[in-house]
Scaffold this active site. Structure first.
Site, PDB file in Angstrom:
ATOM      1  N   GLU A  34      21.827  44.041  50.613  1.00 53.11           N
ATOM      2  CA  GLU A  34      21.432  42.650  50.707  1.00 53.11           C
ATOM      3  C   GLU A  34      20.041  42.342  51.173  1.00 53.11           C
ATOM      4  O   GLU A  34      19.933  42.650  52.243  1.00 53.11           O
ATOM      5  CB  GLU A  34      22.692  41.910  51.356  1.00 53.11           C
ATOM      6  CG  GLU A  34      22.624  40.378  51.184  1.00 53.11           C
ATOM      7  CD  GLU A  34      22.040  39.632  51.875  1.00 53.11           C
ATOM      8  OE1 GLU A  34      20.924  39.100  51.742  1.00 53.11           O
ATOM      9  OE2 GLU A  34      22.462  39.477  53.135  1.00 53.11           O
TER      10      GLU A  34
ATOM     11  N   CYS B 218      18.513  34.879  55.623  1.00 49.19           N
ATOM     12  CA  CYS B 218      18.114  35.310  54.362  1.00 49.19           C
ATOM     13  C   CYS B 218      18.547  34.092  53.204  1.00 49.19           C
ATOM     14  O   CYS B 218      18.015  34.019  52.177  1.00 49.19           O
ATOM     15  CB  CYS B 218      18.737  36.488  53.975  1.00 49.19           C
ATOM     16  SG  CYS B 218      20.572  36.554  54.119  1.00 49.19           S
TER      17      CYS B 218
END
Length: 580
Positions: free
Chosen positions: A334, A368
């Site tokens: 990720e 993120c």
């Protein structure tokens, strides 16, 4: 309309004053006194927050930061938790390794040492791999219920030790108190969610259809040794989530935390061992990427890597895994995102302002999922920008340990220098709309003043800018398709925000966006485990989504056993087909 509804109600003062049957005392009674005297009655069908995910699992406990007694206890507990400093060291087969320690400093005040860390050596990496390889088969053979019970105990210990976790999060990672509480809760939710999924998917074989005379069963078993490499921006939640998933699926785990946050990792692993995870099944190796991470990834004894951080590092890990001889390993990654929010002319300006501030500046923009590019329809852009910059001027930047603080520090000097260089360059090449002032008390830390910069094209941004820097782009309503094409062409695919009061517009954009998570008329951060599984595509990761129903099987091997039952007399159930 509000007055019409209030005055038209049967219980309104206007209605009651003309009712001859009511005594004057009842009419003039203080409503607050009436409420206080009433017997509390909970509606039996309104679920309490703790129970919203039942019967699968309990929801993680939080703290009421508006309650003074809670704040007083929390302050005292956090002070006690940090009184002696914290330590991190390699934990190999349950034993703490010795070595030369280095100081760990507070990003909010670089003069303040908060702990020390001993980084792992190459020999210790090899020792951990050897121990994990021996332990993996036995852990996979343990019943799924036993593994799940360990995860449930970890969740309970995280909640019980919240003050200590918050103290470390604040002083080592620069987290504000609300962010720290959310992180502890997310870590606990990961543990309970994966415990539930393990009970559902790993406890018993799945019976598969087939012709009579045979039985087909598929089981999920651990792959072997998993390396979990976690980031500094969620040093507890992501660190715990990766490990919990790998353990639930029956793998031995070697955890490599971010270099900036080893103290939180040591705290979490200590709780996991206390909850019953054997020392050789879960080992901790703090250290730098080359000595620890690179050596782990290159070793053929590692069956899989779970990684969260930058796209560049994920590519390097992928190349290293592909170059290995032996079994083909798994990579679950990720990574970052060039996340946009599209705001059309129907959006409610006040709601947009709140959601943009939270999405772009919360956690000092070090998420993120954070908003990087705000795309405003040109018809409403001037008003939106004025409201946004006005709200940003009210933000309090400073010590994350203070409840009044909105924005804490960047994680370290290297990160701050990169952000400042970006703002300096883009201020010259584009248009700086706003830059928040830094108060004098931030001088000792690595604080980044939030900035708003107007750009003319989406592709001006060549890579993710990991901090409180918001880029603003205007678009025309008849050029929406071109805007979506530009966003998709960037290659990232993590989050996208949409603000509109027209449902058809929201559907149109969501259907064309190549991202993992779309948020409509809300902020873009804070995905909830089990409700909003999180993860991207393209340059933003491999999937499957963390906190979702497809995550655990990626950590496992599938095993099918097919049995010819005719060898033992056939299918006895055929003899009873006529029975009721």
């Amino acid at each position: 309309m509000r007055r019409l509804l209030e005055n038209g109600a049967n219980t309104s003062f206007v209605n009651r004053i003309v009712d001859d049957n009511l005594p004057m005392e009842a009419i003039v009674a203080d409503p607050a006194d009436v409420v206080r005297a009433a017997e509390p009655k909970a509606h039996p069908r309104i679920v309490l927050p703790r129970d919203i995910f039942e019967p699968e699992r309990a929801n993680a406990r939080g703290l009421d930061l508006s309650d003074e007694a809670t704040l007083d206890r929390l302050a005292a507990d956090m002070a006690a938790a940090g009184a002696g400093g914290w330590e991190a060291a390699p934990l190999i087969a349950g034993r703490k390794a010795e070595g030369r320690s280095s100081a760990v400093f507070d990003p909010a005040d670089g003069r303040r040492q908060v702990g020390s860390v001993i980084e792992a050596t190459a020999a210790q990496v090899d020792a951990a791999l050897e121990a994990a390889t021996r332990a993996a088969p036995g852990w996979s053979a343990r019943p799924a219920e036993e593994r799940a019970a360990c995860l449930d105990r970890i969740a309970g210990l995280l909640e019980a030790n919240m003050a200590r976790a918050l103290a470390i999060a604040t002083r080592e990672a620069g987290k504000t108190l609300p962010d720290g509480i959310a992180e502890v809760r997310e870590a606990a939710d990961f543990c309970r969610y994966y415990a539930h999924r393990a009970r559902q998917e790993f406890a018993a074989p799945l019976e598969l259809p087939g012709p009579t005379g045979e039985r087909n069963r598929m089981s999920l078993v651990g792959r072997g040794v998993f390396v979990c490499i976690s980031p500094w921006n969620f040093p507890l939640a992501i660190f715990t989530g990766q490990i919990a998933a790998a353990l639930a699926a029956g793998n031995a785990v070697i955890a490599k935390p971010a270099e900036q946050t080893p103290l939180m990792a040591a705290f979490a692993v200590g709780l996991m061992h206390e909850a019953g995870i054997p020392g050789e099944v879960l080992q901790l190796l703090p250290g730098d990427g080359a000595t620890v991470g690179g050596r782990l990834v290159a070793d053929p004894r590692v069956a899989g890597v779970c990684f969260t951080c930058s796209t560049e590092t994920a590519r390097a890990i992928n190349r290293s895994l592909a170059a290995r001889e032996g079994p083909i390993p798994v990579l679950i990654a990720e990574t970052g995102g060039q996340n946009a929010m599209i705001v059309d002319s129907t959006a409610l300006a006040e709601q947009v302002t709140v959601d943009v501030i939270r999405s772009a500046v919360n956690s000092a923009g070090q998420r993120c999922s954070a908003l990087r590019v705000l795309c405003l329809q040109e018809d409403v852009a001037p008003r939106m920008i004025a409201m946004l910059t006005g709200a940003m001027a009210e933000l309090r930047i400073g010590d994350p340990g203070l409840l009044a603080t909105d924005v804490g520090p960047a994680i370290d000097r290297e990160a701050l220098d990169g952000l400042e260089a970006h703002v300096e360059r883009f201020s010259r090449e584009h248009k700086l709309l706003y830059r928040a002032p830094l108060p004098p008390e931030t001088a000792g830390g690595t604080f980044m003043a939030p900035a708003v910069i107007e750009i003319d094209r989406f592709d001006r941004l060549e890579r993710e800018v990991f901090g409180p820097v918001l880029h603003v782009l205007h678009y025309r309503a008849d050029r929406l398709d071109a805007l979506l094409a530009a966003i998709n062409a960037g290659g990232y695919g993590l989050t996208l925000g949409i603000h509109t009061r027209i449902d058809a517009n929201a559907r149109y954009i969501a259907e064309r966006a190549r991202v993992g998570n779309v948020y409509v008329n809300r902020n873009m951060i804070g995905a909830v485990v089990g409700s909003q599984p999180f993860g991207g595509q393209g340059l933003s990761g491999t999937g499957p989504k963390a906190g979702g129903p497809h995550y655990l099987p990626r950590f496992a091997n599938e095993r099918v056993v097919s049995t010819d039952t005719t060898a033992a007399g056939g299918n006895a159930a055929l003899m009873t087909l006529g029975d009721s």
